[in-house]
Scaffold this motif. Structure first.
Motif, PDB file in Angstrom:
ATOM      1  N   GLU A 163       0.830  -1.209   0.000  1.00 25.31           N
ATOM      2  CA  GLU A 163       0.000   0.000   0.000  1.00 25.31           C
ATOM      3  C   GLU A 163       0.866   1.261   0.000  1.00 25.31           C
ATOM      4  O   GLU A 163       0.624   2.199  -0.783  1.00 25.31           O
ATOM      5  CB  GLU A 163      -0.893  -0.002   1.243  1.00 25.31           C
ATOM      6  CG  GLU A 163      -1.688   1.284   1.421  1.00 25.31           C
ATOM      7  CD  GLU A 163      -2.309   1.401   2.803  1.00 25.31           C
ATOM      8  OE1 GLU A 163      -3.031   2.388   3.019  1.00 25.31           O
ATOM      9  OE2 GLU A 163      -2.067   0.525   3.653  1.00 25.31           O
ATOM     10  N   LEU A 164       1.873   1.303   0.847  1.00 21.01           N
ATOM     11  CA  LEU A 164       2.728   2.480   0.938  1.00 21.01           C
ATOM     12  C   LEU A 164       3.526   2.703  -0.337  1.00 21.01           C
ATOM     13  O   LEU A 164       3.763   3.841  -0.749  1.00 21.01           O
ATOM     14  CB  LEU A 164       3.670   2.352   2.138  1.00 21.01           C
ATOM     15  CG  LEU A 164       2.987   2.390   3.512  1.00 21.01           C
ATOM     16  CD1 LEU A 164       3.990   2.058   4.616  1.00 21.01           C
ATOM     17  CD2 LEU A 164       2.362   3.766   3.759  1.00 21.01           C
ATOM     18  N   MET A 165       3.938   1.601  -0.981  1.00 16.85           N
ATOM     19  CA  MET A 165       4.655   1.725  -2.248  1.00 16.85           C
ATOM     20  C   MET A 165       3.765   2.349  -3.313  1.00 16.85           C
ATOM     21  O   MET A 165       4.167   3.270  -4.035  1.00 16.85           O
ATOM     22  CB  MET A 165       5.146   0.351  -2.709  1.00 16.85           C
ATOM     23  CG  MET A 165       5.922   0.374  -4.022  1.00 16.85           C
ATOM     24  SD  MET A 165       7.527   1.178  -3.886  1.00 16.85           S
ATOM     25  CE  MET A 165       8.390  -0.047  -2.883  1.00 16.85           C
ATOM     26  N   LEU A 166       2.533   1.852  -3.441  1.00 16.25           N
ATOM     27  CA  LEU A 166       1.614   2.378  -4.442  1.00 16.25           C
ATOM     28  C   LEU A 166       1.281   3.845  -4.167  1.00 16.25           C
ATOM     29  O   LEU A 166       1.216   4.669  -5.089  1.00 16.25           O
ATOM     30  CB  LEU A 166       0.341   1.538  -4.466  1.00 16.25           C
ATOM     31  CG  LEU A 166       0.509   0.090  -4.946  1.00 16.25           C
ATOM     32  CD1 LEU A 166      -0.794  -0.680  -4.735  1.00 16.25           C
ATOM     33  CD2 LEU A 166       0.913   0.036  -6.411  1.00 16.25           C
ATOM     34  N   ALA A 167       1.080   4.187  -2.904  1.00 24.97           N
ATOM     35  CA  ALA A 167       0.784   5.575  -2.551  1.00 24.97           C
ATOM     36  C   ALA A 167       1.958   6.488  -2.897  1.00 24.97           C
ATOM     37  O   ALA A 167       1.764   7.621  -3.372  1.00 24.97           O
ATOM     38  CB  ALA A 167       0.449   5.674  -1.069  1.00 24.97           C
ATOM     39  N   SER A 246      -9.876   1.714  -9.400  1.00 21.50           N
ATOM     40  CA  SER A 246      -9.180   2.396  -8.307  1.00 21.50           C
ATOM     41  C   SER A 246      -8.455   3.619  -8.856  1.00 21.50           C
ATOM     42  O   SER A 246      -7.281   3.557  -9.209  1.00 21.50           O
ATOM     43  CB  SER A 246      -8.189   1.451  -7.625  1.00 21.50           C
ATOM     44  OG  SER A 246      -8.864   0.402  -6.973  1.00 21.50           O
ATOM     45  N   PRO A 247      -9.150   4.725  -8.986  1.00 15.82           N
ATOM     46  CA  PRO A 247      -8.504   5.938  -9.485  1.00 15.82           C
ATOM     47  C   PRO A 247      -7.481   6.465  -8.481  1.00 15.82           C
ATOM     48  O   PRO A 247      -7.619   6.266  -7.276  1.00 15.82           O
ATOM     49  CB  PRO A 247      -9.673   6.915  -9.647  1.00 15.82           C
ATOM     50  CG  PRO A 247     -10.711   6.430  -8.687  1.00 15.82           C
ATOM     51  CD  PRO A 247     -10.573   4.937  -8.668  1.00 15.82           C
ATOM     52  N   PRO A 251      -8.335   8.054  -1.993  1.00 11.99           N
ATOM     53  CA  PRO A 251      -7.307   7.886  -0.959  1.00 11.99           C
ATOM     54  C   PRO A 251      -7.157   6.447  -0.489  1.00 11.99           C
ATOM     55  O   PRO A 251      -6.106   6.068   0.043  1.00 11.99           O
ATOM     56  CB  PRO A 251      -7.782   8.792   0.183  1.00 11.99           C
ATOM     57  CG  PRO A 251      -9.247   8.989  -0.055  1.00 11.99           C
ATOM     58  CD  PRO A 251      -9.430   8.940  -1.542  1.00 11.99           C
ATOM     59  N   ASP A 252      -8.198   5.630  -0.687  1.00  9.45           N
ATOM     60  CA  ASP A 252      -8.145   4.223  -0.279  1.00  9.45           C
ATOM     61  C   ASP A 252      -7.698   3.295  -1.405  1.00  9.45           C
ATOM     62  O   ASP A 252      -7.580   2.083  -1.189  1.00  9.45           O
ATOM     63  CB  ASP A 252      -9.519   3.766   0.222  1.00  9.45           C
ATOM     64  CG  ASP A 252      -9.959   4.520   1.470  1.00  9.45           C
ATOM     65  OD1 ASP A 252      -9.085   4.834   2.303  1.00  9.45           O
ATOM     66  OD2 ASP A 252     -11.159   4.807   1.594  1.00  9.45           O
TER      67      ASP A 252
END
Length: 306
Positions: A163-167, A246-247, A251-252
């Motif tokens: 998740e952190l990588m994608l963000a 998932s645009p 934020p999720d």
């Protein structure tokens, strides 16, 4: 209040001064941009864009692109000096460093990172960078760089790492590599060779974050399709299951993609994160990409850059 142009011009001046032979070298970074309170990752990204572009226009392309959990990690390198553009969710900063001392200290930061002990935070934010991309930019990349792999301690931990990588990609990558996609294949040891593709493609408006899996070898009966949809998959096309709703503005979104990818690996027999492998790690088919903060084993761990 200073305009965007003022921020950009001052940042370019600061970068030029720090790169000069007589430029400052030390641990104290100089702020070049402050974000408004509550700014989300897209707002921070667009605020940084003109500042970054002004720096590149003044001092040239970076030697290494990259980012950390909290902000960019871009380097202009020579044998003697490193100019680092870094930051967090409050500000972006520039700092100048002695190249040899900086590389050595960064290696120890990686080596001493604690991402797996029970009862402690995930630890990925202690890494100097979680992704780094070498596109053969000008200068001399450090010869002594971390070549290890930090593997998540459990499934929740692995989900957080992804998740952190994608963000981080959403916030950092389009500014540094405009127009390019980035991603990797995720394989499981107990279902080897089946490609699950995790990607971020800024050009795919409204569906930038995506994960898909080849489901060949399984008859797509109604029961099978119901099973896949229960896991979180949405669309079946030519025996590939997709989840592309998932645009980047959601934020999720990074969490949803990460949860689906890890859930699918477990459903296909994986018993721990160490049984997963990220292959074909790529950024627009251009350069060598390393995912030091993915939290999963990667192949190769660091290619030919040691």
């Amino acid at each position: 209040m200073p305009s965007t142009g003022d921020h950009a011009a001052r940042a370019a001046d600061t970068a030029e001064a720090l790169l000069a032979p007589s430029g400052g070298v030390g641990p104290d970074p100089l702020p070049v941009l402050t974000y408004p309170a509550g700014a989300d990752r897209l707002a921070r990204r667009e605020a940084l864009r003109p500042v970054y572009e002004a720096i590149v226009a003044r001092v040239g392309a970076p030697t290494l692109l990259g980012g950390a959990v909290r902000g960019p990690s871009v380097r202009w390198c020579s044998r003697e000096r490193i100019l680092l553009l870094s930051g967090d969710h409050t500000a972006t900063r520039l700092s100048g460093h002695d190249a040899r001392k900086f590389a050595r200290a960064e290696w120890w930061d990686f080596d001493g990172a604690d991402i797996g002990r029970r009862g402690r935070p995930h630890g990925f934010d202690t890494f100097p960078y979680t992704w780094q991309l070498d596109r053969g930019g000008p200068g001399d990349a450090p010869l002594h760089t971390y070549n290890g792999v930090a593997v998540a301690s459990g499934w929740d931990h692995a989900t957080t790492g992804l998740e952190l990588m994608l963000a981080a990609w959403v916030e950092q990558y389009p500014v540094q590599a405009p127009g390019d996609w980035i991603g990797f294949d995720l394989w499981t040891a107990r279902d080897w060779g089946r490609r699950m593709i995790v990607s971020y493609t800024p050009a795919h408006r409204g569906r930038e974050l995506a994960v898909r899996i080849h489901d060949r070898g399984a008859e797509q009966t109604e029961e099978r399709q119901a099973q896949m949809r229960e896991r979180g998959w949405r669309t079946l096309a030519e025996r590939q299951w997709w989840c592309t709703d998932s645009p980047e503005s959601d934020p999720d979104g990074p969490r949803q993609i990460a949860e689906l990818a890890i859930t699918e690996c477990r459903a296909r027999g994986a018993t721990c994160p160490d049984e997963l492998r990220a292959h074909h790690i790529n950024a627009g088919d251009h350069g060598a990409l390393w995912l030091t903060g993915l939290g999963l084993p990667t192949h190769p761990s660091r290619g030919h850059h040691y």
